[in-house]
Write a protein that holds these residues in place. Structure first.
Motif, PDB file in Angstrom:
ATOM      1  N   ASP A 129       0.824  -1.210   0.000  1.00 30.95           N
ATOM      2  CA  ASP A 129       0.000   0.000   0.000  1.00 30.95           C
ATOM      3  C   ASP A 129       0.860   1.263   0.000  1.00 30.95           C
ATOM      4  N   VAL A 130       1.928   1.236  -0.813  1.00 31.69           N
ATOM      5  CA  VAL A 130       2.795   2.405  -0.986  1.00 31.69           C
ATOM      6  C   VAL A 130       3.068   2.577  -2.476  1.00 31.69           C
ATOM      7  N   GLU A 131       3.786   3.626  -2.845  1.00 37.12           N
ATOM      8  CA  GLU A 131       4.179   3.850  -4.231  1.00 37.12           C
ATOM      9  C   GLU A 131       5.661   3.541  -4.411  1.00 37.12           C
ATOM     10  N   GLN A 132       6.007   3.050  -5.597  1.00 36.97           N
ATOM     11  CA  GLN A 132       7.414   2.814  -5.906  1.00 36.97           C
ATOM     12  C   GLN A 132       8.081   4.129  -6.319  1.00 36.97           C
ATOM     13  N   GLU A 133       9.240   4.386  -5.764  1.00 38.62           N
ATOM     14  CA  GLU A 133      10.063   5.532  -6.163  1.00 38.62           C
ATOM     15  C   GLU A 133      11.402   4.991  -6.660  1.00 38.62           C
ATOM     16  N   ILE A 134      11.826   5.417  -7.838  1.00 41.89           N
ATOM     17  CA  ILE A 134      13.020   4.841  -8.462  1.00 41.89           C
ATOM     18  C   ILE A 134      14.190   5.815  -8.406  1.00 41.89           C
ATOM     19  N   VAL A 135      15.333   5.313  -7.994  1.00 37.63           N
ATOM     20  CA  VAL A 135      16.563   6.097  -7.921  1.00 37.63           C
ATOM     21  C   VAL A 135      17.559   5.530  -8.932  1.00 37.63           C
ATOM     22  N   ASP A 136      18.023   6.360  -9.851  1.00 37.88           N
ATOM     23  CA  ASP A 136      19.029   5.947 -10.836  1.00 37.88           C
ATOM     24  C   ASP A 136      20.406   6.190 -10.231  1.00 37.88           C
ATOM     25  N   THR A 137      21.179   5.137 -10.093  1.00 35.23           N
ATOM     26  CA  THR A 137      22.461   5.231  -9.400  1.00 35.23           C
ATOM     27  C   THR A 137      23.469   4.294 -10.060  1.00 35.23           C
ATOM     28  N   PRO A 138      24.769   4.557  -9.953  1.00 27.66           N
ATOM     29  CA  PRO A 138      25.758   3.677 -10.574  1.00 27.66           C
ATOM     30  C   PRO A 138      25.608   2.226 -10.117  1.00 27.66           C
ATOM     31  N   PHE A 139      25.818   1.298 -11.044  1.00 27.48           N
ATOM     32  CA  PHE A 139      25.614  -0.112 -10.761  1.00 27.48           C
ATOM     33  C   PHE A 139      26.540  -0.620  -9.667  1.00 27.48           C
ATOM     34  N   GLU A 140      27.725  -0.046  -9.571  1.00 29.93           N
ATOM     35  CA  GLU A 140      28.680  -0.482  -8.547  1.00 29.93           C
ATOM     36  C   GLU A 140      28.079  -0.395  -7.150  1.00 29.93           C
ATOM     37  N   GLY A 141      27.409   0.719  -6.855  1.00 33.61           N
ATOM     38  CA  GLY A 141      26.818   0.892  -5.528  1.00 33.61           C
ATOM     39  C   GLY A 141      25.642  -0.041  -5.278  1.00 33.61           C
ATOM     40  N   ILE A 142      25.005  -0.491  -6.358  1.00 34.48           N
ATOM     41  CA  ILE A 142      23.880  -1.427  -6.225  1.00 34.48           C
ATOM     42  C   ILE A 142      24.391  -2.821  -5.904  1.00 34.48           C
ATOM     43  N   GLN A 143      25.287  -3.344  -6.763  1.00 37.14           N
ATOM     44  CA  GLN A 143      25.699  -4.733  -6.601  1.00 37.14           C
ATOM     45  C   GLN A 143      26.666  -4.942  -5.435  1.00 37.14           C
TER      46      GLN A 143
END
Length: 256
Positions: A70-84
């Motif tokens: 019951d929330v909304e998705q918010e998307i953050v575009d960030t370098p892949f290195e910090g994700i993986q």
């Protein structure tokens, strides 16, 4: 990728949703009323910006989780290195990592994955008519790779005598192939087939059986959210929602 695991940091300022996980555990979110997703653009058809909005296969699947919470998705575009590496999740930058990301043993040290939701393998892309059908054909030639990806790691191990040129994102890699800056490129098959549909002067000439699977990631130890993601995806696969989303983005239903 062989990257050092990031230290697990305490996430401050988290907010909680209603108790939704097994055992009554509350799901903590980085922002009130938001399920924040870290991704790395562009990576169509999994995530890409169109008309100012980020859309894609991963986006639609995570939207199912957000709806359940019951929330909304918010998307953050960030370098892949910090994700993986898990750094973005540890720092509270996002709740979910959804970036067409292959589950690997090294990445499992940095973040916790939900159940696999997509099968993938590495593939080779060239300009139309180029004589490169295998990595061996590229000996003495140039092969474009995307930084910090399983495609780059595969090329390092298998592309003997081939000059590798690294690109920060998929768009730069594909542009390099299309314009002849490199002789070929390697990346996941799903994004390459999507690209050649829109760029008929390029073609996918080979696939390599790497047996990869994508997973959505959460911060290490965030069992409540991980279990909720698995629960939602399992439901989507049983009620047909997953197949509809798959066909929307790939033009066919998944192999059973």
């Amino acid at each position: 990728m062989p990257l050092a695991a990031a230290a697990i940091l305490t996430v401050a300022g988290c907010t909680s949703t209603k108790p939704t996980a097994a055992g009554g555990s509350e799901i903590e979110l980085a922002k009130a009323g938001k399920l924040t997703t870290c991704t790395h653009l562009p990576y169509p058809p999994f995530q890409v910006k169109k008309e100012g909005k980020v859309v894609g296969f991963d986006v639609d699947l995570v939207d199912l989780v957000a709806k359940e919470l019951d929330v909304e998705q918010e998307i953050v575009d960030t370098p892949f290195e910090g994700i993986q590496s898990g750094e973005d999740l540890n720092a509270g930058k996002c709740d979910v990592a959804a970036a067409g990301m292959t589950i690997t043993d090294v990445r499992k040290q940095n973040l916790d994955f939900g159940a696999p939701y997509f099968d993938a393998t590495q593939a080779l892309i060239t300009k139309k008519g180029a004589p490169y059908k295998t990595l061996a054909d590229l000996k003495g030639k140039t092969l474009g790779v995307q930084a910090s990806t399983t495609g780059e790691e595969y090329a390092k191990k298998q592309a003997n005598g081939v000059e590798l040129r690294q690109f920060e994102d998929l768009a730069l890699l594909l542009t390099a192939v299309k314009t002849g800056q490199v002789d070929a490129g390697i990346n996941d098959n799903g994004v390459l087939y999507d690209y050649v549909k829109q760029n008929p002067d390029t073609e996918v000439t080979a696939e390599f059986n790497t047996g990869e699977q994508y997973g959505f990631g959460v911060r290490k130890g965030n069992e409540a959210l991980r279990k909720k993601i698995d629960e939602v995806l399992e439901k989507a696969k049983s009620d047909g929602s997953y197949d509809k989303i798959y066909e929307k983005w790939f033009g066919t239903t998944p192999k059973k």
